[in-house]
Design a protein around this motif. Sequence first.
Motif, PDB file in Angstrom:
ATOM      1  N   GLU A  53       0.849  -1.204   0.000  1.00  0.00           N
ATOM      2  CA  GLU A  53       0.000   0.000   0.000  1.00  0.00           C
ATOM      3  C   GLU A  53       0.874   1.239   0.000  1.00  0.00           C
ATOM      4  O   GLU A  53       2.000   1.191   0.470  1.00  0.00           O
ATOM      5  N   LYS A  54       0.306   2.330  -0.457  1.00  0.00           N
ATOM      6  CA  LYS A  54       1.001   3.617  -0.369  1.00  0.00           C
ATOM      7  C   LYS A  54       0.469   4.366   0.842  1.00  0.00           C
ATOM      8  O   LYS A  54      -0.714   4.349   1.107  1.00  0.00           O
ATOM      9  N   PHE A  55       1.379   4.979   1.615  1.00  0.00           N
ATOM     10  CA  PHE A  55       0.889   5.797   2.724  1.00  0.00           C
ATOM     11  C   PHE A  55       1.770   7.028   2.865  1.00  0.00           C
ATOM     12  O   PHE A  55       2.893   7.067   2.363  1.00  0.00           O
ATOM     13  N   SER A  56       1.250   8.021   3.562  1.00  0.00           N
ATOM     14  CA  SER A  56       2.006   9.245   3.775  1.00  0.00           C
ATOM     15  C   SER A  56       2.611   9.197   5.175  1.00  0.00           C
ATOM     16  O   SER A  56       1.911   8.954   6.148  1.00  0.00           O
ATOM     17  N   LYS A  64       4.386   9.875  -0.733  1.00  0.00           N
ATOM     18  CA  LYS A  64       3.729   8.601  -0.436  1.00  0.00           C
ATOM     19  C   LYS A  64       4.788   7.510  -0.470  1.00  0.00           C
ATOM     20  O   LYS A  64       5.613   7.475  -1.367  1.00  0.00           O
ATOM     21  N   TYR A  65       4.741   6.624   0.514  1.00  0.00           N
ATOM     22  CA  TYR A  65       5.737   5.571   0.614  1.00  0.00           C
ATOM     23  C   TYR A  65       5.025   4.223   0.623  1.00  0.00           C
ATOM     24  O   TYR A  65       3.999   4.073   1.282  1.00  0.00           O
ATOM     25  N   PRO A  66       5.592   3.238  -0.078  1.00  0.00           N
ATOM     26  CA  PRO A  66       4.923   1.940  -0.038  1.00  0.00           C
ATOM     27  C   PRO A  66       5.206   1.203   1.266  1.00  0.00           C
ATOM     28  O   PRO A  66       6.306   1.314   1.823  1.00  0.00           O
ATOM     29  N   ARG A  67       4.236   0.492   1.800  1.00  0.00           N
ATOM     30  CA  ARG A  67       4.470  -0.353   2.951  1.00  0.00           C
ATOM     31  C   ARG A  67       3.800  -1.711   2.718  1.00  0.00           C
ATOM     32  O   ARG A  67       2.847  -1.824   1.935  1.00  0.00           O
ATOM     33  N   SER A 101      12.196  -0.076  -1.608  1.00  0.00           N
ATOM     34  CA  SER A 101      11.434   1.129  -1.251  1.00  0.00           C
ATOM     35  C   SER A 101      10.525   0.892  -0.037  1.00  0.00           C
ATOM     36  O   SER A 101      10.011   1.844   0.541  1.00  0.00           O
ATOM     37  N   ILE A 102      10.333  -0.367   0.371  1.00  0.00           N
ATOM     38  CA  ILE A 102       9.394  -0.625   1.466  1.00  0.00           C
ATOM     39  C   ILE A 102      10.090  -0.464   2.812  1.00  0.00           C
ATOM     40  O   ILE A 102      11.083  -1.128   3.084  1.00  0.00           O
TER      41      ILE A 102
END
Length: 149
Positions: A53-56, A64-67, A101-102
């Motif tokens: 998911e992308k979250f801020s 937005k960062y993927p987690r 990136s996670i």
Amino acid sequence: MGDLEEIVQINRLALPENYPVGYFIQLLKDCKSASVVAEIDGNVVGYIITRIEKFSLTGFLTGKYPRGHIISVAVHPEYRRLGIGYQMMNYVVSKLKSMKSIKEVTLEVRVSNEPAIALYRKLGFKVDKVLEKYYKDGEPANLMKLRLQ
Ligand SMILES: CC(C)(COP(=O)(O)OP(=O)(O)OC[C@H]1O[C@@H](n2cnc3c(N)ncnc32)[C@H](O)[C@@H]1OP(=O)(O)O)[C@@H](O)C(=O)NCCC(=O)NCCS
């Protein structure tokens, strides 16, 4: 996707959160690379379904960062306490870590689910906050997080 039927069966046996089959299909299509099944003699005995998911980070900045979000985890009741849950979780965490990136992995777990909470703690997850009335029956969830570097 070929294991879908067994995944759904184990989900119904193991958890009160029984998602519609269509939801599993959608999740498996979206995130195949970080979901996993455990097999013994060709039979599925456990699964983990994960969504990226992308979250801020700040909640108000645009970045937005993927987690990794672990949606559902279960081991067939006859195959518990054999290290299968730990092995699957370790696989998923390593896989998410390899996607550079996670930066974090999150999950929700019933506050009463001591076996699962012990499993997640063993992997380094920490309780971030308690989500009141998270489940349909009113039980709160522990929101647990693991930072990846
Ligand atoms: C939680 C669950 C996935 C654990 O799977 P498992 O394969 O039995 O777990 P493992 O054998 O890999 O155990 C790993 C660690 O988890 C913890 N653990 C697992 N079962 C436990 C239990 N019954 N009581 C206490 N700790 C437990 C322990 O820390 C264990 O490490 P240890 O063996 O060194 O003590 C399994 O119990 C299950 O499917 N439960 C029902 C579904 C569920 O609750 N899913 C999680 C929803 S958020």
